[in-house]
Design an enzyme around this catalytic site. Structure first.
Site, PDB file in Angstrom:
ATOM      1  N   CYS A  32       1.068   3.950  13.717  1.00  0.00           N
ATOM      2  CA  CYS A  32       2.110   4.040  14.726  1.00  0.00           C
ATOM      3  C   CYS A  32       3.328   3.278  14.261  1.00  0.00           C
ATOM      4  O   CYS A  32       3.234   2.312  13.512  1.00  0.00           O
ATOM      5  CB  CYS A  32       1.626   3.499  16.070  1.00  0.00           C
ATOM      6  SG  CYS A  32       1.340   1.748  16.097  1.00  0.00           S
ATOM      7  N   GLY A  54       0.793  -1.226   0.000  1.00  0.00           N
ATOM      8  CA  GLY A  54       0.000   0.000   0.000  1.00  0.00           C
ATOM      9  C   GLY A  54       0.826   1.277   0.000  1.00  0.00           C
ATOM     10  O   GLY A  54       0.497   2.240  -0.694  1.00  0.00           O
ATOM     11  N   THR A  55       1.886   1.283   0.757  1.00  0.00           N
ATOM     12  CA  THR A  55       2.695   2.511   0.852  1.00  0.00           C
ATOM     13  C   THR A  55       3.276   2.851  -0.514  1.00  0.00           C
ATOM     14  O   THR A  55       3.216   4.008  -0.955  1.00  0.00           O
ATOM     15  CB  THR A  55       3.814   2.335   1.904  1.00  0.00           C
ATOM     16  OG1 THR A  55       3.189   2.022   3.156  1.00  0.00           O
ATOM     17  CG2 THR A  55       4.649   3.586   2.051  1.00  0.00           C
ATOM     18  N   SER A  76      -2.977  -3.869  -0.882  1.00  0.00           N
ATOM     19  CA  SER A  76      -1.880  -4.497  -0.151  1.00  0.00           C
ATOM     20  C   SER A  76      -2.302  -5.895   0.306  1.00  0.00           C
ATOM     21  O   SER A  76      -3.344  -6.057   0.946  1.00  0.00           O
ATOM     22  CB  SER A  76      -1.558  -3.631   1.065  1.00  0.00           C
ATOM     23  OG  SER A  76      -0.536  -4.223   1.826  1.00  0.00           O
ATOM     24  N   THR A 134      13.253  -7.399  -9.895  1.00  0.00           N
ATOM     25  CA  THR A 134      12.972  -8.826 -10.100  1.00  0.00           C
ATOM     26  C   THR A 134      11.654  -9.199  -9.412  1.00  0.00           C
ATOM     27  O   THR A 134      11.434  -8.872  -8.247  1.00  0.00           O
ATOM     28  CB  THR A 134      14.142  -9.678  -9.543  1.00  0.00           C
ATOM     29  OG1 THR A 134      15.320  -9.261 -10.228  1.00  0.00           O
ATOM     30  CG2 THR A 134      13.909 -11.157  -9.754  1.00  0.00           C
ATOM     31  N   GLN A 193      -7.791  -0.997   2.729  1.00  0.00           N
ATOM     32  CA  GLN A 193      -8.663  -1.581   3.755  1.00  0.00           C
ATOM     33  C   GLN A 193      -9.907  -2.252   3.173  1.00  0.00           C
ATOM     34  O   GLN A 193     -10.695  -2.828   3.922  1.00  0.00           O
ATOM     35  CB  GLN A 193      -9.099  -0.495   4.756  1.00  0.00           C
ATOM     36  CG  GLN A 193      -7.968   0.031   5.634  1.00  0.00           C
ATOM     37  CD  GLN A 193      -7.474  -0.989   6.664  1.00  0.00           C
ATOM     38  OE1 GLN A 193      -8.183  -1.921   7.037  1.00  0.00           O
ATOM     39  NE2 GLN A 193      -6.247  -0.814   7.134  1.00  0.00           N
TER      40      GLN A 193
HETATM   41  N1  PLP Z   1      -3.229   2.720   3.261  1.00  0.00           N
HETATM   42  C1  PLP Z   1      -4.033   2.307   4.251  1.00  0.00           C
HETATM   43  C2  PLP Z   1      -5.447   2.777   4.305  1.00  0.00           C
HETATM   44  C3  PLP Z   1      -3.542   1.427   5.221  1.00  0.00           C
HETATM   45  O1  PLP Z   1      -4.346   1.025   6.206  1.00  0.00           O
HETATM   46  C4  PLP Z   1      -2.194   1.003   5.142  1.00  0.00           C
HETATM   47  C5  PLP Z   1      -1.619   0.129   6.183  1.00  0.00           C
HETATM   48  O2  PLP Z   1      -2.012   0.167   7.315  1.00  0.00           O
HETATM   49  C6  PLP Z   1      -1.407   1.457   4.070  1.00  0.00           C
HETATM   50  C7  PLP Z   1      -1.954   2.313   3.149  1.00  0.00           C
HETATM   51  C8  PLP Z   1       0.013   0.993   3.914  1.00  0.00           C
HETATM   52  O3  PLP Z   1       0.016  -0.312   3.405  1.00  0.00           O
HETATM   53  P1  PLP Z   1       1.320  -1.256   3.514  1.00  0.00           P
HETATM   54  O4  PLP Z   1       1.390  -1.714   4.908  1.00  0.00           O
HETATM   55  O5  PLP Z   1       1.052  -2.377   2.570  1.00  0.00           O
HETATM   56  O6  PLP Z   1       2.475  -0.429   3.075  1.00  0.00           O
END
Ligand code: PLP
Length: 404
Positions: free
Chosen positions: A349, A97-98, A223, A261, A203
């Site tokens: 956190c 997700g990040t 994610s 990769t 989510q």
């Molecule tokens: N976006 C949301 C809404 C999330 O809840 C999270 C993780 O808690 C992320 C992005 C980040 O995802 P990841 O842990 O896969 O980097």
């Protein structure tokens, strides 16, 4: 008993294996932190390990074993696309997700980025907020949309904020703290054709039905570890025709947009996890939301001063987020941990430090109250919910004696 035992195959032994700290086997964990990460069902673990063993070759190699590994990757992409009603070439593997959120925010900007505008909601995850902050230095305009007290963004207000300099609107599909599901379809319909629309669906993928053939979303980030897949893998949906430039430079993997990769085993496990998550999804949603509602009732009846956050008519099935007066989040979570209950304050956190929540601020809740996010999953049972409520009520009883 959990009515989906046969689907998830979470017997007590595997639960203990997944959740117990090895050195402290006397603690039986009740895991109520699925929004942070979900346990990997044994079937998914099997796929992960089997693929690691059998398809360890480089998927970009030209010899037949490499091509075999690539076929597994393609299959995973096809499965994910099929489940979400997208085209396989619209799915790109990422690290989660990040990365997906960062990519969406930064990948839409053109060379000379000054005075380009991005519109985001005020309750986005830090994976959206932080890259936006870093862009302020480049004179990018960031417009932050307010939400109402339930955490909902107004689709007409989003539309009214768009002008010719707007490159992207980013509104999350559901909030990770309070669980409010945003009116994504309405926003998408209003802004379609005016600018690109990104949604952080971390989510929601695997938690609620998503049909990308009906949703006018251009970019979606997901994610795997939130729906039972491995950590460190996710995917980005980029609608055919939407342009997102690469943030990384390297080999030509993922059609040169996301070089590196390929993680074939994780991609295969992610697709297996998504399939498992969406099997009987409506029934699972009903089961989980019934458990959540029971938990909510058991806690709020005994503690009428507690405020329930989020939109109770449009909330993630497993989310229960509470604002609790006269106690601190750190103390509450510490006590819950002592009783073997894994929960969270909800706000992002790191290193176990709970920060004041921008989401609480945006919905007008005082950060002086404790936040407690209980997020449920399919392997939770009624017995666990009852035990958790008893423990929570017992801890909260001490509030009457002194302010903690
Ligand atoms: N976006 C949301 C809404 C999330 O809840 C999270 C993780 O808690 C992320 C992005 C980040 O995802 P990841 O842990 O896969 O980097």
């Amino acid at each position: 008993m959990n009515c989906f035992e046969n689907l998830t195959r979470h017997d007590t032994r595997s639960k203990l294996h997944l959740f117990m700290v090895k050195s402290d086997r006397s603690i039986i964990m009740i895991y109520l932190d699925h929004a942070a990460t979900a346990p990997m069902p044994p079937k998914v673990l099997e796929v992960f390990i089997a693929t690691l063993e059998s398809q360890w070759e480089n998927a970009s190699s030209s010899y037949h074993l490499g091509r075999k590994a690539h076929a597994v990757l393609d299959k995973a992409r096809e499965e994910i696309a099929r489940i979400l009603h997208a085209n396989p070439e619209e799915i790109y593997f990422t690290s989660g997700g990040t990365e997906g959120d960062n990519w969406a925010i930064q990948g839409v900007l053109q060379e000379d980025a000054s005075n380009q505008k991005l519109i985001i909601s005020s309750i986005e995850h830090p994976a959206v907020m932080e890259p936006c902050k870093s862009l302020l230095k480049k004179e990018i305009i960031i417009d932050t949309l307010p939400v109402n007290s339930l955490g909902r963004v107004s689709p007409s207000f989003v539309q009214s904020q768009i002008d010719t300099s707007t490159r992207l609107v980013s509104v999350m599909m559901a909030n990770n703290e309070i669980g409010t599901i945003e009116p994504i379809q309405e926003i998408a319909d209003k802004i379609h054709g005016l600018t690109l629309f990104h949604t952080d669906a971390v989510q929601t993928v695997g938690q609620i039905p998503i049909d990308l053939s009906r949703l006018n979303v251009d970019i979606l980030s997901a994610s795997a570890h939130k729906f039972g897949g491995p950590k460190g893998i996710g995917f980005q949906y980029i609608r055919n025709g939407a342009r997102l430039h690469s943030l990384m430079f390297g080999g030509g993997q993922e059609r040169s947009l996301r070089p590196g990769t390929e993680n074939v085993a994780a991609a295969a496990a992610m697709s297996a996890a998504l399939q498992l998550a969406v099997d009987n999804l409506q029934e699972k949603m009903r089961y989980i939301s019934e458990l959540r509602d029971q938990l909510q009732e058991m806690i709020t009846v005994k503690n009428p001063d507690i405020l329930v956050n989020g939109d109770i008519h449009s909330r993630l099935p497993g989310n229960l987020h509470l604002s609790i007066p006269s106690i601190r989040s750190t103390y509450l979570l510490y006590k819950l941990d002592q009783y073997g209950i894994a929960a969270s304050a909800g706000s992002a956190c790191s290193s176990g430090i709970i920060r004041n929540s921008h989401v609480m601020q945006a919905i007008g809740r005082s950060n002086s109250m404790a936040s407690l996010r209980l997020s449920l999953g399919i392997e939770n049972t009624y017995e666990e919910i009852e035990s958790a409520a008893t423990v929570i009520n017992k801890i909260l009883e001490t509030r009457k004696e002194k302010i903690i």
